[in-house]
Motif scaffolding. Structure first.
Motif, PDB file in Angstrom:
ATOM      1  N   ASN A 181       0.830  -1.209   0.000  1.00 20.31           N
ATOM      2  CA  ASN A 181       0.000   0.000   0.000  1.00 20.31           C
ATOM      3  C   ASN A 181       0.864   1.259   0.000  1.00 20.31           C
ATOM      4  O   ASN A 181       0.617   2.196  -0.764  1.00 20.31           O
ATOM      5  N   VAL A 182       1.891   1.264   0.836  1.00 16.95           N
ATOM      6  CA  VAL A 182       2.760   2.437   0.936  1.00 16.95           C
ATOM      7  C   VAL A 182       3.607   2.606  -0.322  1.00 16.95           C
ATOM      8  O   VAL A 182       3.697   3.697  -0.888  1.00 16.95           O
ATOM      9  N   MET A 183       4.232   1.535  -0.771  1.00 14.86           N
ATOM     10  CA  MET A 183       5.139   1.632  -1.918  1.00 14.86           C
ATOM     11  C   MET A 183       4.405   1.994  -3.214  1.00 14.86           C
ATOM     12  O   MET A 183       4.927   2.768  -4.026  1.00 14.86           O
ATOM     13  N   MET A 184       3.224   1.451  -3.415  1.00  7.65           N
ATOM     14  CA  MET A 184       2.476   1.777  -4.633  1.00  7.65           C
ATOM     15  C   MET A 184       2.149   3.273  -4.661  1.00  7.65           C
ATOM     16  O   MET A 184       2.251   3.910  -5.718  1.00  7.65           O
ATOM     17  N   LYS A 185       1.787   3.838  -3.524  1.00  6.73           N
ATOM     18  CA  LYS A 185       1.513   5.282  -3.470  1.00  6.73           C
ATOM     19  C   LYS A 185       2.799   6.076  -3.634  1.00  6.73           C
ATOM     20  O   LYS A 185       2.864   7.028  -4.407  1.00  6.73           O
ATOM     21  N   GLN A 186       3.837   5.668  -2.906  1.00  2.44           N
ATOM     22  CA  GLN A 186       5.105   6.392  -2.916  1.00  2.44           C
ATOM     23  C   GLN A 186       5.736   6.433  -4.308  1.00  2.44           C
ATOM     24  O   GLN A 186       6.331   7.438  -4.696  1.00  2.44           O
ATOM     25  N   ARG A 187       5.587   5.380  -5.063  1.00  2.00           N
ATOM     26  CA  ARG A 187       6.191   5.319  -6.392  1.00  2.00           C
ATOM     27  C   ARG A 187       5.280   5.884  -7.483  1.00  2.00           C
ATOM     28  O   ARG A 187       5.602   5.826  -8.666  1.00  2.00           O
ATOM     29  N   GLY A 188       4.136   6.436  -7.102  1.00  3.48           N
ATOM     30  CA  GLY A 188       3.245   7.066  -8.078  1.00  3.48           C
ATOM     31  C   GLY A 188       2.522   6.080  -8.974  1.00  3.48           C
ATOM     32  O   GLY A 188       2.161   6.403 -10.104  1.00  3.48           O
ATOM     33  N   LEU A 189       2.262   4.869  -8.464  1.00  8.63           N
ATOM     34  CA  LEU A 189       1.613   3.834  -9.263  1.00  8.63           C
ATOM     35  C   LEU A 189       0.094   3.800  -9.063  1.00  8.63           C
ATOM     36  O   LEU A 189      -0.581   2.935  -9.607  1.00  8.63           O
ATOM     37  N   ILE A 190      -0.401   4.734  -8.280  1.00  8.40           N
ATOM     38  CA  ILE A 190      -1.844   4.895  -8.079  1.00  8.40           C
ATOM     39  C   ILE A 190      -2.190   6.311  -8.518  1.00  8.40           C
ATOM     40  O   ILE A 190      -1.548   7.265  -8.085  1.00  8.40           O
ATOM     41  N   THR A 191      -3.155   6.440  -9.398  1.00  9.70           N
ATOM     42  CA  THR A 191      -3.593   7.769  -9.823  1.00  9.70           C
ATOM     43  C   THR A 191      -4.979   8.030  -9.243  1.00  9.70           C
ATOM     44  O   THR A 191      -5.579   7.153  -8.617  1.00  9.70           O
ATOM     45  N   ARG A 192      -5.499   9.209  -9.505  1.00  9.84           N
ATOM     46  CA  ARG A 192      -6.834   9.537  -8.994  1.00  9.84           C
ATOM     47  C   ARG A 192      -7.916   8.679  -9.618  1.00  9.84           C
ATOM     48  O   ARG A 192      -8.989   8.521  -9.069  1.00  9.84           O
ATOM     49  N   SER A 193      -7.612   8.087 -10.783  1.00 14.81           N
ATOM     50  CA  SER A 193      -8.647   7.309 -11.467  1.00 14.81           C
ATOM     51  C   SER A 193      -8.283   5.837 -11.687  1.00 14.81           C
ATOM     52  O   SER A 193      -9.067   5.106 -12.270  1.00 14.81           O
ATOM     53  N   HIS A 194      -7.105   5.411 -11.221  1.00 18.03           N
ATOM     54  CA  HIS A 194      -6.672   4.055 -11.555  1.00 18.03           C
ATOM     55  C   HIS A 194      -5.832   3.420 -10.450  1.00 18.03           C
ATOM     56  O   HIS A 194      -4.885   4.027  -9.958  1.00 18.03           O
ATOM     57  N   CYS A 195      -6.188   2.195 -10.094  1.00 14.44           N
ATOM     58  CA  CYS A 195      -5.360   1.364  -9.220  1.00 14.44           C
ATOM     59  C   CYS A 195      -4.606   0.389 -10.121  1.00 14.44           C
ATOM     60  O   CYS A 195      -5.228  -0.398 -10.831  1.00 14.44           O
ATOM     61  N   MET A 196      -3.285   0.448 -10.137  1.00 16.13           N
ATOM     62  CA  MET A 196      -2.523  -0.521 -10.929  1.00 16.13           C
ATOM     63  C   MET A 196      -2.816  -1.901 -10.342  1.00 16.13           C
ATOM     64  O   MET A 196      -2.637  -2.126  -9.155  1.00 16.13           O
ATOM     65  N   PRO A 197      -3.304  -2.837 -11.162  1.00 18.74           N
ATOM     66  CA  PRO A 197      -3.759  -4.126 -10.621  1.00 18.74           C
ATOM     67  C   PRO A 197      -2.654  -5.011 -10.062  1.00 18.74           C
ATOM     68  O   PRO A 197      -2.875  -5.747  -9.110  1.00 18.74           O
ATOM     69  N   VAL A 198      -1.448  -4.942 -10.643  1.00 15.77           N
ATOM     70  CA  VAL A 198      -0.343  -5.769 -10.144  1.00 15.77           C
ATOM     71  C   VAL A 198       0.968  -5.035 -10.406  1.00 15.77           C
ATOM     72  O   VAL A 198       1.110  -4.338 -11.412  1.00 15.77           O
ATOM     73  N   ASN A 199       1.886  -5.164  -9.467  1.00 14.23           N
ATOM     74  CA  ASN A 199       3.224  -4.621  -9.654  1.00 14.23           C
ATOM     75  C   ASN A 199       4.204  -5.516  -8.909  1.00 14.23           C
ATOM     76  O   ASN A 199       3.872  -6.095  -7.881  1.00 14.23           O
ATOM     77  N   THR A 200       5.404  -5.604  -9.442  1.00 15.06           N
ATOM     78  CA  THR A 200       6.462  -6.394  -8.827  1.00 15.06           C
ATOM     79  C   THR A 200       7.580  -5.459  -8.394  1.00 15.06           C
ATOM     80  O   THR A 200       8.048  -4.647  -9.191  1.00 15.06           O
ATOM     81  N   PHE A 201       7.982  -5.586  -7.127  1.00 10.93           N
ATOM     82  CA  PHE A 201       9.164  -4.890  -6.630  1.00 10.93           C
ATOM     83  C   PHE A 201      10.282  -5.907  -6.509  1.00 10.93           C
ATOM     84  O   PHE A 201      10.093  -6.980  -5.937  1.00 10.93           O
ATOM     85  N   ILE A 202      11.452  -5.565  -7.064  1.00 10.29           N
ATOM     86  CA  ILE A 202      12.603  -6.455  -7.064  1.00 10.29           C
ATOM     87  C   ILE A 202      13.593  -5.942  -6.024  1.00 10.29           C
ATOM     88  O   ILE A 202      13.914  -4.750  -6.002  1.00 10.29           O
ATOM     89  N   HIS A 203      14.065  -6.858  -5.185  1.00 14.16           N
ATOM     90  CA  HIS A 203      14.976  -6.482  -4.096  1.00 14.16           C
ATOM     91  C   HIS A 203      16.363  -7.049  -4.373  1.00 14.16           C
ATOM     92  O   HIS A 203      16.848  -7.941  -3.666  1.00 14.16           O
TER      93      HIS A 203
END
Length: 138
Positions: free
Chosen positions: A42-64
């Motif tokens: 939840n935090v990383m998706m917001k912090q990286r700008g992957l959530i907009t006012r009209s769209h929730c990105m359905p899936v994302n992968t973070f690589i460590h």
């Protein structure tokens, strides 16, 4: 002068693609966020700008993994991305540390709820000028 402008534009396009990859998918070392792994998403998706006012990105992968580990993927032999694709892809030679973030059912912006899956996985990328530019999502 026109050729120089075109070359600069092409270079900026490659840079932009690579920057999007690093911004959207790389988190090394993994950011420490208190709470559950779901809270991390939840935090990383917001912090990286992957959530907009009209769209929730359905899936994302973070690589460590380190930058050099990811760049080295582009040095592996490329393979076809799929039956219908003309693109060539490169795959990691070993499993990498990843966190998959998936939207929960009925997620709506701005409160896109995510669930996390922490895993090790072989990842596939499309490389541009020797740099990962696109991540192939599972």
């Amino acid at each position: 002068m026109e050729i120089l402008s075109l070359l600069l534009l092409l270079d900026l396009t490659s840079f932009s693609q690579a920057l999007d990859f690093w911004t959207s998918h790389v988190d090394n070392p993994k950011t420490r966020i208190s709470g559950s792994s779901h809270h991390y998403c939840n935090v990383m998706m917001k912090q990286r700008g992957l959530i907009t006012r009209s769209h929730c990105m359905p899936v994302n992968t973070f690589i460590h993994e380190t930058n050099s580990t990811l760049i080295n993927i582009c040095a592996t032999p490329s393979v076809s991305c799929g039956r219908l694709s003309l693109e060539r892809c490169n795959k990691s030679s070993q499993s990498l540390k990843v966190t998959y973030c998936y939207t929960k059912s009925f997620a709506r912006p701005p409160d896109c709820g995510y669930r996390a899956k922490i895993d090790f996985a072989i990842i596939g990328v499309i490389c541009v000028e020797g740099q990962p530019a696109y991540l192939l999502q599972p």
